[in-house]
Structure formats: C-alpha cells, structure tokens
Design an enzyme around this catalytic site. Structure first.
Site, PDB file in Angstrom:
ATOM      1  NE  ARG A 177       3.899   3.165  10.927  1.00  0.00           N
ATOM      2  CZ  ARG A 177       3.544   1.877  10.973  1.00  0.00           C
ATOM      3  NH1 ARG A 177       2.313   1.537  11.304  1.00  0.00           N
ATOM      4  NH2 ARG A 177       4.422   0.920  10.720  1.00  0.00           N
ATOM      5  CG  HIS A 184       0.145  -0.239  16.270  1.00  0.00           C
ATOM      6  ND1 HIS A 184       1.011   0.801  15.979  1.00  0.00           N
ATOM      7  CD2 HIS A 184       0.182  -1.061  15.180  1.00  0.00           C
ATOM      8  CE1 HIS A 184       1.552   0.618  14.789  1.00  0.00           C
ATOM      9  NE2 HIS A 184       1.058  -0.515  14.286  1.00  0.00           N
TER      10      HIS A 184
HETATM   11  P1  NAP Z   1       2.300  -0.314   0.213  1.00  0.00           P
HETATM   12  O1  NAP Z   1       2.091  -1.645  -0.418  1.00  0.00           O
HETATM   13  O2  NAP Z   1       3.604   0.365   0.075  1.00  0.00           O
HETATM   14  O3  NAP Z   1       1.131   0.633  -0.320  1.00  0.00           O
HETATM   15  C1  NAP Z   1       1.047   1.992   0.001  1.00  0.00           C
HETATM   16  C2  NAP Z   1      -0.088   2.622  -0.778  1.00  0.00           C
HETATM   17  O4  NAP Z   1      -0.206   3.993  -0.378  1.00  0.00           O
HETATM   18  C3  NAP Z   1       0.167   2.612  -2.295  1.00  0.00           C
HETATM   19  O5  NAP Z   1      -1.043   2.394  -2.978  1.00  0.00           O
HETATM   20  C4  NAP Z   1       0.690   4.034  -2.549  1.00  0.00           C
HETATM   21  O6  NAP Z   1       0.455   4.515  -3.862  1.00  0.00           O
HETATM   22  C5  NAP Z   1      -0.167   4.805  -1.554  1.00  0.00           C
HETATM   23  N1  NAP Z   1       0.451   6.109  -1.293  1.00  0.00           N
HETATM   24  C6  NAP Z   1       1.685   6.380  -0.833  1.00  0.00           C
HETATM   25  N2  NAP Z   1       1.908   7.695  -0.764  1.00  0.00           N
HETATM   26  C7  NAP Z   1       0.766   8.274  -1.212  1.00  0.00           C
HETATM   27  C8  NAP Z   1       0.390   9.608  -1.425  1.00  0.00           C
HETATM   28  N3  NAP Z   1       1.212  10.638  -1.148  1.00  0.00           N
HETATM   29  N4  NAP Z   1      -0.827   9.829  -1.923  1.00  0.00           N
HETATM   30  C9  NAP Z   1      -1.670   8.813  -2.219  1.00  0.00           C
HETATM   31  N5  NAP Z   1      -1.360   7.503  -2.044  1.00  0.00           N
HETATM   32  C10 NAP Z   1      -0.151   7.248  -1.546  1.00  0.00           C
HETATM   33  O7  NAP Z   1       2.026  -0.396   1.798  1.00  0.00           O
HETATM   34  P2  NAP Z   1       1.116  -1.465   2.587  1.00  0.00           P
HETATM   35  O8  NAP Z   1       1.837  -2.744   2.793  1.00  0.00           O
HETATM   36  O9  NAP Z   1      -0.231  -1.520   1.958  1.00  0.00           O
HETATM   37  O10 NAP Z   1       1.048  -0.745   4.022  1.00  0.00           O
HETATM   38  C11 NAP Z   1       0.501   0.551   4.172  1.00  0.00           C
HETATM   39  C12 NAP Z   1       0.797   1.086   5.565  1.00  0.00           C
HETATM   40  O11 NAP Z   1       0.040   0.372   6.556  1.00  0.00           O
HETATM   41  C13 NAP Z   1       2.234   0.898   6.049  1.00  0.00           C
HETATM   42  O12 NAP Z   1       3.089   1.885   5.524  1.00  0.00           O
HETATM   43  C14 NAP Z   1       2.081   1.037   7.548  1.00  0.00           C
HETATM   44  O13 NAP Z   1       2.146   2.390   7.903  1.00  0.00           O
HETATM   45  C15 NAP Z   1       0.646   0.578   7.807  1.00  0.00           C
HETATM   46  N6  NAP Z   1       0.579  -0.655   8.618  1.00  0.00           N
HETATM   47  C16 NAP Z   1      -0.124  -0.608   9.780  1.00  0.00           C
HETATM   48  C17 NAP Z   1      -0.224  -1.745  10.563  1.00  0.00           C
HETATM   49  C18 NAP Z   1      -1.034  -1.718  11.844  1.00  0.00           C
HETATM   50  O14 NAP Z   1      -1.035  -2.697  12.582  1.00  0.00           O
HETATM   51  N7  NAP Z   1      -1.765  -0.656  12.130  1.00  0.00           N
HETATM   52  C19 NAP Z   1       0.361  -2.949  10.147  1.00  0.00           C
HETATM   53  C20 NAP Z   1       1.087  -2.957   8.942  1.00  0.00           C
HETATM   54  C21 NAP Z   1       1.180  -1.797   8.183  1.00  0.00           C
HETATM   55  P3  NAP Z   1       1.123   3.814  -5.168  1.00  0.00           P
HETATM   56  O15 NAP Z   1       0.355   2.515  -5.313  1.00  0.00           O
HETATM   57  O16 NAP Z   1       0.870   4.755  -6.250  1.00  0.00           O
HETATM   58  O17 NAP Z   1       2.570   3.585  -4.806  1.00  0.00           O
END
Ligand code: NAP
Length: 314
Positions: A229, A277
């Site tokens: 993001r 995006h």
């Molecule tokens: P997820 O499964 O919820 O994983 C999030 C990861 O970030 C987890 O490992 C979490 O740690 C870590 N995290 C959260 N807060 C943190 C902090 N303060 N410090 C360090 N690590 C932190 O999410 P996901 O499915 O992988 O998706 C991640 C993000 O990708 C989404 O939230 C979205 O913004 C983005 N996204 C982008 C697109 C695009 O097209 N560009 C598409 C889909 C998603 P823990 O493991 O300890 O909980």
C-alpha cells in the site's frame, strides 16, 4: 430458502453484475442480490454481506448481517471505513492470488537484478555499456511481511536462487528462509537487503514506516519494490533517497492516491518505475470459489472462516 446474501461494492454496475453472476454460479443454492437491487425487506433479511470496498452507508443499511466477506485480500480501506464496531470480516485468502503476486515479485526482482532500468537508460543514449553479472545467491531479497503473499514470494525467490530474508510482526519459522521480527529484526533486514520488497498491510503501525531514517539504514545502492500500500512509504523521503543516489531504484505499484495523479513527481523520475496497481489482481473465478466454500462451510457448521483482527488492522 436461505435468507439472501447482499453483494455490496463500489464497482460500476456492469462489473458488479459480472461478479454477481460468477458468485451465483459458484453458489447456486444461495440467493445473491446486489445491494442496489435489494428491497428494504431483503436488506433487513440479509445475513452475510459479500463486499468489495463498499460504501459504509450501504453496509449500515444491512443491520442483521452476521459477518462480511471481502472479495479483496487487502482490507485496509474496509477496516478504516467500517470502524471498530463492524461485523466480523473475512478477507480473501486465495492461493491463485498468492501465486500471481509471487510471480510479480520474481519478475520485478529480475528487472532490478538484471539491471533493466540501467540498460533502458543506456539505450536512450545509444550507450553500449555492459554491467557485471551478479549471481542470485549473492543478492539478498528482504521481504517486509511474511503472510499469505510474502510466504509465496519467499518460496518463489528462494527457488530462483536468491538469498531471502523475511520480516514479520510476530516471530516466525518458515522453511529454510531466514526470518526476523521486531525492531532489531527490522534494522537487520534493512541493513542486508539488496532489494527490499514490501508486502505488509497498511496499519497504524506500518503507515509511514519506510521513511528517511529507514532509507538511511538501507544498504547503499539497494532498491525497493512496494506491492502493498502506498502510504507505508513517505513519498518525499523516498525521492530524496533516490536523488541522493543512496537508493538505486524503486518499483511502485501502489500509491497514496490512485490512479496516480499526472503532476506526481513519480511519473517522470528516472529511478522510479510506476505500475498501475497490477501486481496481484484478483481472479474472479477462483475468488468466487473461495467465497462459496467459506459460505457453505458456515451454512453447514455455523463456523466462520478465519476473521481479521480489527484492532491490529489486518
Ligand atoms: P497477511 O497474510 O495478513 O500478512 C501480512 C504480513 O505482514 C504478516 O506476516 C504480518 O506479520 C506482517 N505485518 C503486519 N504488520 C506488521 C508490522 N507492523 N511489522 C512487521 N510485519 C507486519 O497479508 P497478505 O495476504 O500477505 O497481504 C499483504 C498486503 O498485500 C495486503 O494487506 C495488501 O495491502 C497487499 N496487496 C496488494 C495487492 C496489489 O495488487 N498490489 C494485492 C493484494 C494484496 P505476522 O505474520 O506477525 O502477523
């Protein structure tokens, strides 16, 4: 006949109709009605809302929903707009999305690793300028976020021979990948990554996390990929780090304002690659299949799929 499921989106009517059709095909036993087509009585009856960045005022008109299923994996806008009193939220966890995102991470890691921005710039000056080859094992890719997408990316990068390190909020063990967490872990990953890939959600903690201080802690010449993001990065600090030559390049797929406005300095910056995006698009068909499986499981067992932690914001 089960009570209706409401589809609430801010998509244009034609796109929303396609989603409604695909969801109805995946869940023929349910009645899925677009919010805009629901009668006042159907709005009162709806038990579940299937949403894609809905208008919170629409969701407020569904007072009896027990839970919300997001069609998107990233739920930061939904959480911010619905607030702490929202019904439990289930986000999309789709292995196909993780595969596509991991592919994008590998593609743009190669783009940086094989110096494509530099060769493009050299071509513009008709400059024949070969650069030294670096073996992937000598290149450390640091992943900020080791969730569904970060883990898939880590596997893909490791398979391509890169040295991979991952950072998460809580400590994690993930295969043979070196993992770190906490402030100390953050400093470590910033200090060793040649390419830093951001796949963390936008939360109160991560907003503005990549700022001047963090860029200064990165290796000279390192590059950054942001597929998470926009507001996780402080834009002016990134431009300053690139202008100073401390960082070599940034690949940005996400921005504080999207579409990226024409006057943004990102568009013309020689050390920035702008993407619209596209790193992890949702596949309508696999997403509908996952939503269908979650709703069926809930109908059969009364159990909700894993919900997000509203307080943590993801
Ligand atoms: P997820 O499964 O919820 O994983 C999030 C990861 O970030 C987890 O490992 C979490 O740690 C870590 N995290 C959260 N807060 C943190 C902090 N303060 N410090 C360090 N690590 C932190 O999410 P996901 O499915 O992988 O998706 C991640 C993000 O990708 C989404 O939230 C979205 O913004 C983005 N996204 C982008 C697109 C695009 O097209 N560009 C598409 C889909 C998603 P823990 O493991 O300890 O909980």
């Amino acid at each position: 006949m089960p009570k209706p499921l409401a589809l609430v989106t801010r998509m244009d009517a034609a796109t929303e109709a396609l989603w409604r059709e695909t969801l109805a095909d995946a869940l023929p036993e349910e009645t899925i009605i677009a919010f805009r087509d629901m009668s006042a009585e159907q709005r009162l009856q709806a038990e579940v809302a299937i949403v894609a960045n809905p208008d919170p005022a629409d969701v407020a008109q569904l007072p009896n929903i027990g839970w919300i299923h997001s069609l998107w994996a990233g739920v930061e806008r939904l959480v911010a707009e619905l607030g702490p009193e929202a019904a439990p939220i289930v986000r999309l966890v789709d292995p196909e999305l993780a595969r596509v995102m991991a592919e994008a991470v590998l593609a743009w890691t190669y783009y940086l690793h094989r110096d494509m921005p530099a060769y493009r710039a050299a071509q513009e000056k008709a400059d024949w300028a070969p650069r030294d080859y670096r073996h992937p094992r000598d290149v450390t890719v640091g992943l900020l976020g080791l969730g569904e997408l970060g883990k898939a990316a880590a596997d893909r990068l490791k398979g391509a021979g890169f040295n991979v390190m991952g950072w998460s909020r809580s400590p994690k063990v993930f295969g043979t990948i070196e993992t770190v967490s906490g402030e100390g872990g953050f400093d470590r990953i910033l200090g060793v990554a040649d390419i830093l890939v951001c796949l963390m959600p936008l939360t109160a903690e991560t907003r503005g996390m990549l700022d001047a201080r963090r860029f200064a802690a990165m290796k000279p010449g390192a590059a950054i990929i942001n597929f998470a993001r926009g507001p996780i990065i402080v834009d002016a600090d990134l431009i300053a780090a690139l202008d100073a030559g401390h960082l070599s390049h940034a690949v940005l797929d996400v921005f504080a304002q999207e579409p990226l406005p024409a006057p943004s300095p990102f568009w013309a910056h020689p050390a920035i690659t702008v993407l619209p995006h596209i790193s992890g698009p949702t596949d309508r068909f696999t997403a509908a299949g996952i939503v269908a499986a979650n709703i069926r499981q809930w109908r059969q067992t009364g159990q909700l799929p894993k919900t997000i932690d509203i307080k943590a914001g993801y």
